[in-house]
Design a protein around this motif. Structure first.
Motif, PDB file in Angstrom:
ATOM      1  N   LYS A  74       0.850  -1.191   0.000  1.00 29.89           N
ATOM      2  CA  LYS A  74       0.000   0.000   0.000  1.00 29.89           C
ATOM      3  C   LYS A  74       0.888   1.243   0.000  1.00 29.89           C
ATOM      4  O   LYS A  74       1.958   1.250   0.594  1.00 29.89           O
ATOM      5  N   VAL A  75       0.405   2.277  -0.680  1.00 31.85           N
ATOM      6  CA  VAL A  75       1.088   3.559  -0.751  1.00 31.85           C
ATOM      7  C   VAL A  75       0.181   4.601  -0.104  1.00 31.85           C
ATOM      8  O   VAL A  75      -0.992   4.734  -0.478  1.00 31.85           O
ATOM      9  N   ALA A  76       0.705   5.320   0.886  1.00 25.71           N
ATOM     10  CA  ALA A  76      -0.126   6.272   1.631  1.00 25.71           C
ATOM     11  C   ALA A  76      -0.677   7.360   0.729  1.00 25.71           C
ATOM     12  O   ALA A  76      -1.836   7.783   0.881  1.00 25.71           O
ATOM     13  N   ARG A 115       3.055  22.411   3.669  1.00 21.26           N
ATOM     14  CA  ARG A 115       2.057  22.547   4.738  1.00 21.26           C
ATOM     15  C   ARG A 115       0.731  21.915   4.315  1.00 21.26           C
ATOM     16  O   ARG A 115       0.113  21.159   5.081  1.00 21.26           O
ATOM     17  N   ILE A 116       0.308  22.193   3.078  1.00 23.07           N
ATOM     18  CA  ILE A 116      -0.950  21.633   2.580  1.00 23.07           C
ATOM     19  C   ILE A 116      -0.862  20.113   2.494  1.00 23.07           C
ATOM     20  O   ILE A 116      -1.790  19.388   2.889  1.00 23.07           O
ATOM     21  N   LEU A 117       0.255  19.610   1.982  1.00 18.05           N
ATOM     22  CA  LEU A 117       0.406  18.158   1.841  1.00 18.05           C
ATOM     23  C   LEU A 117       0.348  17.456   3.191  1.00 18.05           C
ATOM     24  O   LEU A 117      -0.343  16.435   3.344  1.00 18.05           O
ATOM     25  N   ARG A 156      -2.543  14.043   7.046  1.00 18.00           N
ATOM     26  CA  ARG A 156      -3.088  13.825   8.381  1.00 18.00           C
ATOM     27  C   ARG A 156      -4.602  13.581   8.307  1.00 18.00           C
ATOM     28  O   ARG A 156      -5.123  12.656   8.927  1.00 18.00           O
ATOM     29  N   GLU A 157      -5.300  14.394   7.518  1.00 19.17           N
ATOM     30  CA  GLU A 157      -6.757  14.241   7.405  1.00 19.17           C
ATOM     31  C   GLU A 157      -7.131  12.953   6.696  1.00 19.17           C
ATOM     32  O   GLU A 157      -8.119  12.298   7.031  1.00 19.17           O
ATOM     33  N   ALA A 158      -6.312  12.576   5.693  1.00 17.09           N
ATOM     34  CA  ALA A 158      -6.621  11.385   4.922  1.00 17.09           C
ATOM     35  C   ALA A 158      -6.168  10.101   5.592  1.00 17.09           C
ATOM     36  O   ALA A 158      -6.454   9.003   5.107  1.00 17.09           O
ATOM     37  N   GLY A 159      -5.430  10.247   6.706  1.00 13.05           N
ATOM     38  CA  GLY A 159      -4.902   9.065   7.370  1.00 13.05           C
ATOM     39  C   GLY A 159      -3.699   8.509   6.700  1.00 13.05           C
ATOM     40  O   GLY A 159      -3.494   7.297   6.618  1.00 13.05           O
ATOM     41  N   GLY A 184      -0.547   8.583   7.522  1.00 16.22           N
ATOM     42  CA  GLY A 184       0.512   7.973   8.309  1.00 16.22           C
ATOM     43  C   GLY A 184       1.608   8.883   8.778  1.00 16.22           C
ATOM     44  O   GLY A 184       2.564   8.422   9.396  1.00 16.22           O
ATOM     45  N   ALA A 185       1.560  10.185   8.470  1.00 17.83           N
ATOM     46  CA  ALA A 185       2.599  11.078   8.951  1.00 17.83           C
ATOM     47  C   ALA A 185       2.538  11.156  10.471  1.00 17.83           C
ATOM     48  O   ALA A 185       1.478  11.216  11.059  1.00 17.83           O
ATOM     49  N   GLU A 186       3.702  11.153  11.108  1.00 23.09           N
ATOM     50  CA  GLU A 186       3.775  11.029  12.560  1.00 23.09           C
ATOM     51  C   GLU A 186       3.747  12.378  13.276  1.00 23.09           C
ATOM     52  O   GLU A 186       3.256  12.485  14.397  1.00 23.09           O
ATOM     53  N   SER A 187       4.325  13.408  12.683  1.00 20.38           N
ATOM     54  CA  SER A 187       4.415  14.690  13.371  1.00 20.38           C
ATOM     55  C   SER A 187       4.302  15.822  12.368  1.00 20.38           C
ATOM     56  O   SER A 187       4.609  15.655  11.187  1.00 20.38           O
ATOM     57  N   PHE A 188       3.872  17.000  12.872  1.00 17.11           N
ATOM     58  CA  PHE A 188       3.653  18.131  11.984  1.00 17.11           C
ATOM     59  C   PHE A 188       4.198  19.388  12.645  1.00 17.11           C
ATOM     60  O   PHE A 188       4.096  19.550  13.839  1.00 17.11           O
TER      61      PHE A 188
END
Length: 369
Positions: free
Chosen positions: A98-100, A353-355, A360-363, A365-369
């Motif tokens: 799977k690709v995030a 920032r948008i990405l 994050r909204e799409a789930g 997998g990013a861990e920190s922002f």
């Protein structure tokens, strides 16, 4: 940031990557005339957020090319579904089921869209930059006994204008386009510099607006990098738009070091690999296989990013306004201020920032922002 080649779908794709393998994967697909290097400002920031970020030189481009592509080479490997197979194969070769997110700019955007459309089980979200999300044709109903409607020939209509014009995509599909660009009188470096400048927010003439229809008089309002003068090729068109030495010196988003990378690769390979994407789009039969997906929507989370100073948003009349019909989960539409066509390069901070917010909204997998 790392560089290597990966054997995929009959080709050794060159990739740039950053982040830890095994973390959620994000694929970055460049456009024309671009390279994996186009994503240099995204690779590290996305990796720092906990992602494995992969940007290939796509088929026909950069270090994925060993011998320059010619017009006579087989066109079939450049078909849309084979380009999807390239991206799918790259994910598999790197160990990902799977690709995030698959993120595409310019010609990379339609490829990303089709990745998400035909393999939503693999590509869990999609971002289209500059090129709007396109609907696929629906199956026409009740046509068996209906009179056949006359077909408009937009290329003939453009040529018949008082100021005769032609569409850049049709020109880009011709046999002479690569020779025109590769051996331009001004040289590849100045050709590319003018192309990037002409379509950017740095060129004051870029003040886009929605067009009313796919009619010659409407399309003729586009700048000459889209609707060209009939008797000029791309090299001649760009020669008239070369930025001044002062403008080049002021351009922080595309430095002379950056131009060294672009010009060295396209001087070596020529442009035919990228121009083949236009040839596929213009080919009467190579797109026929896509009709099996008639009416198919993109059902994974989606996001659109364009520049508020770029005509790609509106070059296909109605496409920008109807993206919600192509995507059932369109989570965001963003026109980045003071950005033209090279939006990930011109305004990387805002794009990143948008990405990250989208992932994050799409789930994703990013861990920190």
């Amino acid at each position: 940031m790392r560089s290597r080649h990966v054997e995929v779908n009959g080709i050794a794709l060159h990739i740039l990557e950053s982040g830890v393998p095994g973390k959620p994967c994000v694929m970055l697909l460049h456009g024309f005339p671009e390279l994996a290097y186009t994503w240099r400002n995204q690779l590290l920031p996305l990796a720092r957020a906990g992602l494995h970020v992969v940007a290939p030189d796509l088929r026909g481009y950069g270090q994925s090319v060993t011998t320059p592509v010619t017009y006579s080479d087989d066109l079939l490997p450049y078909s849309m579904l084979n380009r999807v197979s390239d991206v799918l194969g790259l994910a598999g070769a790197l160990g990902y089921e799977k690709v995030a997110a698959v993120i595409g700019h310019d010609w990379g955007a339609p490829t990303a869209q089709w990745c998400a459309r035909v393999r939503p089980d693999v590509f869990q979200s999609v971002v289209s930059m500059s090129t709007p999300f396109f609907r696929v044709p629906i199956v026409a109903l009740g046509t068996a006994n209906a009179p056949k409607a006359p077909r408009n020939d937009i290329h003939r209509e453009l040529a018949a204008l008082p100021h005769p014009r032609k569409h850049y995509s049709a020109y880009s599909a011709t046999r002479g386009a690569n020779e025109d660009m590769w051996h331009a009188r001004q040289g590849v470096r100045d050709l590319l510099r003018a192309m990037y400048h002409f379509k950017s927010a740095d060129w004051n003439g870029n003040k886009p607006f929605a067009l009313k229809s796919w009619a010659a008089a409407e399309l003729a309002q586009l700048p000459t990098y889209y609707i060209m003068n009939l008797e000029q090729g791309i090299a001649q068109t760009m020669a008239a738009q070369m930025p001044s030495a002062e403008q080049i010196a002021r351009c922080q988003w595309l430095t002379e070091d950056d131009m060294d990378v672009y010009s060295a690769e396209f001087e070596r390979t020529g442009f035919q690999g990228g121009l083949n994407y236009y040839r596929v789009a213009e080919h009467p039969s190579l797109g026929a296989e896509l009709r099996v997906f008639a009416g198919r929507t993109i059902d994974v989370p989606a996001c659109y990013i364009g520049g508020d100073r770029e005509w790609a948003v509106y070059q296909t009349p109605g496409a920008f306004e109807t993206m919600h019909q192509a995507c059932t989960r369109l989570l965001g539409v963003h026109l980045v201020k003071q950005a033209g066509h090279s939006v990930p390069e011109e305004q990387p901070g805002e794009v990143n920032r948008i990405l990250l917010n989208f992932l994050r909204e799409a789930g994703g997998g990013a861990e920190s922002f």
